[in-house]
Scaffold this motif. Structure first.
Motif, mmCIF file in Angstrom:
data_model
loop_
_atom_site.group_PDB
_atom_site.id
_atom_site.type_symbol
_atom_site.label_atom_id
_atom_site.label_comp_id
_atom_site.label_asym_id
_atom_site.label_seq_id
_atom_site.Cartn_x
_atom_site.Cartn_y
_atom_site.Cartn_z
ATOM 1 N N GLU A 94 0.845 -1.192 0.000
ATOM 2 C CA GLU A 94 0.000 0.000 0.000
ATOM 3 C C GLU A 94 0.880 1.242 0.000
ATOM 4 O OE1 GLU A 94 -3.503 2.084 2.666
ATOM 5 O OE2 GLU A 94 -3.037 -0.035 2.950
ATOM 6 N N PHE A 95 0.583 2.168 -0.905
ATOM 7 C CA PHE A 95 1.358 3.401 -1.009
ATOM 8 C C PHE A 95 1.137 4.278 0.212
ATOM 9 C CE2 PHE A 95 1.510 7.915 -2.198
ATOM 10 C CZ PHE A 95 2.849 8.015 -2.528
ATOM 11 N N ALA A 96 2.213 4.851 0.711
ATOM 12 C CA ALA A 96 2.131 5.802 1.826
ATOM 13 C C ALA A 96 3.179 6.880 1.603
ATOM 14 C CB ALA A 96 2.381 5.087 3.156
ATOM 15 N N VAL A 97 2.806 8.125 1.871
ATOM 16 C CA VAL A 97 3.738 9.242 1.738
ATOM 17 C C VAL A 97 4.702 9.215 2.920
ATOM 18 C CG1 VAL A 97 3.953 11.750 1.568
ATOM 19 C CG2 VAL A 97 1.965 10.597 0.569
ATOM 20 N N GLU A 98 5.993 9.424 2.622
ATOM 21 C CA GLU A 98 7.015 9.457 3.667
ATOM 22 C C GLU A 98 7.606 10.858 3.748
ATOM 23 O OE1 GLU A 98 9.739 6.334 2.669
ATOM 24 O OE2 GLU A 98 8.162 4.806 2.681
ATOM 25 N N ARG A 99 8.331 11.127 4.837
ATOM 26 C CA ARG A 99 8.861 12.489 5.065
ATOM 27 C C ARG A 99 9.744 12.965 3.920
ATOM 28 N NH1 ARG A 99 8.867 14.893 10.167
ATOM 29 N NH2 ARG A 99 10.821 15.880 9.622
ATOM 30 N N GLN A 100 10.541 12.059 3.334
ATOM 31 C CA GLN A 100 11.447 12.481 2.260
ATOM 32 C C GLN A 100 10.713 12.851 0.969
ATOM 33 O OE1 GLN A 100 11.534 9.428 3.679
ATOM 34 N NE2 GLN A 100 11.835 7.796 2.183
ATOM 35 N N GLY A 168 1.027 14.767 -5.318
ATOM 36 C CA GLY A 168 -0.237 15.315 -4.845
ATOM 37 C C GLY A 168 -0.028 16.131 -3.594
ATOM 38 N N TYR A 169 -0.983 16.036 -2.693
ATOM 39 C CA TYR A 169 -0.966 16.815 -1.458
ATOM 40 C C TYR A 169 -1.229 15.884 -0.276
ATOM 41 C CZ TYR A 169 -1.196 20.442 -4.918
ATOM 42 O OH TYR A 169 -0.910 21.222 -6.008
ATOM 43 N N VAL A 170 -0.582 16.210 0.838
ATOM 44 C CA VAL A 170 -0.685 15.344 2.009
ATOM 45 C C VAL A 170 -0.838 16.189 3.264
ATOM 46 C CG1 VAL A 170 1.840 15.241 2.308
ATOM 47 C CG2 VAL A 170 0.406 13.404 3.238
ATOM 48 N N VAL A 171 -1.581 15.679 4.216
ATOM 49 C CA VAL A 171 -1.722 16.329 5.520
ATOM 50 C C VAL A 171 -0.603 15.809 6.421
ATOM 51 C CG1 VAL A 171 -3.191 16.614 7.547
ATOM 52 C CG2 VAL A 171 -4.212 16.542 5.269
ATOM 53 N N HIS A 180 -3.429 11.422 2.136
ATOM 54 C CA HIS A 180 -2.946 12.134 0.955
ATOM 55 C C HIS A 180 -4.012 12.182 -0.135
ATOM 56 C CE1 HIS A 180 -1.994 7.893 0.081
ATOM 57 N NE2 HIS A 180 -2.239 8.221 -1.174
ATOM 58 N N PHE A 181 -3.836 13.135 -1.053
ATOM 59 C CA PHE A 181 -4.736 13.334 -2.191
ATOM 60 C C PHE A 181 -3.870 13.287 -3.443
ATOM 61 C CE2 PHE A 181 -7.173 15.872 -5.221
ATOM 62 C CZ PHE A 181 -8.470 15.417 -5.027
ATOM 63 N N LEU A 182 -4.040 12.242 -4.252
ATOM 64 C CA LEU A 182 -3.207 12.059 -5.446
ATOM 65 C C LEU A 182 -3.679 12.940 -6.593
ATOM 66 C CD1 LEU A 182 -2.551 8.214 -5.751
ATOM 67 C CD2 LEU A 182 -0.881 9.991 -5.291
ATOM 68 N N THR A 183 -2.720 13.593 -7.261
ATOM 69 C CA THR A 183 -3.034 14.355 -8.467
ATOM 70 C C THR A 183 -2.307 13.791 -9.686
ATOM 71 O OG1 THR A 183 -1.240 15.914 -7.990
ATOM 72 C CG2 THR A 183 -3.446 16.484 -7.192
ATOM 73 N N VAL A 184 -1.219 13.071 -9.458
ATOM 74 C CA VAL A 184 -0.449 12.456 -10.546
ATOM 75 C C VAL A 184 -0.158 11.016 -10.169
ATOM 76 C CG1 VAL A 184 1.730 12.477 -11.831
ATOM 77 C CG2 VAL A 184 0.634 14.634 -11.227
ATOM 78 N N TRP A 185 -0.398 10.095 -11.125
ATOM 79 C CA TRP A 185 -0.082 8.676 -10.936
ATOM 80 C C TRP A 185 0.357 8.162 -12.297
ATOM 81 C CZ3 TRP A 185 -3.703 4.897 -7.886
ATOM 82 C CH2 TRP A 185 -3.108 3.645 -7.807
ATOM 83 N N LYS A 186 1.671 8.111 -12.511
ATOM 84 C CA LYS A 186 2.211 7.744 -13.816
ATOM 85 C C LYS A 186 3.136 6.547 -13.712
ATOM 86 C CE LYS A 186 2.304 12.432 -15.726
ATOM 87 N NZ LYS A 186 3.154 13.493 -16.296
#
Length: 200
Positions: A94-100, A168-171, A180-186
């Motif tokens: 599962e995709f998750a946004v990380e600090r980097q 995208g954007y993340v809280v 997070h809210f994805l705006t690009v998935w390529k």
């Protein structure tokens, strides 16, 4: 004729077992995912859509299981043997946004100014994220309060080795990325190749 009754009786028993196992192992759809899907496809709230997906589809599936129950038994036995042998199909990470992955801290207003869709043919509403504006509003209502809003960009490799670019954007709360809210998935063709093709 007695064989047909026996066949259908076993089919009903198999259906009961399959249904019970499904109910015990089914993962509940998250409220955020349900709201997001409702925003993208308003038809999900209509009575006709609910009847089709919650009544008609299960009834047709039940009839199919009763009619061809030997296939259902075979598939379940094969799945159980695979689990026992350790050859079970690996689950997708599962995709998750990380600090980097974080890029820039923004306000909601800055994001919305940046993401307004301008379509000269007026096929897309002139709103932040166009047709996905309702999904964006759901995201804001459910997650942004008490957190910081950041843009992010991440290179991601799936379990199967496919390379992707996700942005995208993340809280961020207490320094940790959350929803997070994805705006690009390529899909990325190659690490050294600057070109990327849009995923379907």
């Amino acid at each position: 004729m007695i064989y047909l009754y026996w066949y259908l009786g076993v089919g009903v028993a198999v259906l009961a077992v399959v249904y019970g196992a499904h109910r015990l192992t089914k993962e509940k759809e998250s409220e955020f995912l349900r709201d997001l899907l409702d925003a993208v496809n308003p038809d999900r709230k209509k009575l006709s859509y609910r009847i089709l997906n919650n009544v008609v589809a299960p009834v047709l599936t039940a009839i199919l299981v009763v009619a061809v129950w030997p296939v259902a038994v075979y598939m379940k036995a094969k799945e159980m043997l695979q689990k026992k042998d350790g050859t079970e199909i690996e689950k997708e990470r599962e995709f998750a946004v990380e600090r980097q992955h974080l890029q820039e801290r923004l306000t909601v207003q800055e994001v919305e100014r940046r993401e307004v869709v301008t379509d000269p043919l007026k096929a897309v509403p002139e709103l932040p994220f166009g047709h996905l504006n309702a999904a964006w509003q759901e995201f804001l209502n459910g997650h942004v309060d008490g957190g910081e809003l950041w843009s992010f960009s991440a290179r991601w490799q799936t379990t199967w080795g496919r390379k992707e670019l996700r942005s995208g954007y993340v809280v961020v709360r207490d320094g940790a990325p959350c929803a997070h809210f994805l705006t690009v998935w390529k899909n990325i063709l190659d690490d050294t190749d600057g070109e990327a093709k849009q995923a379907h």
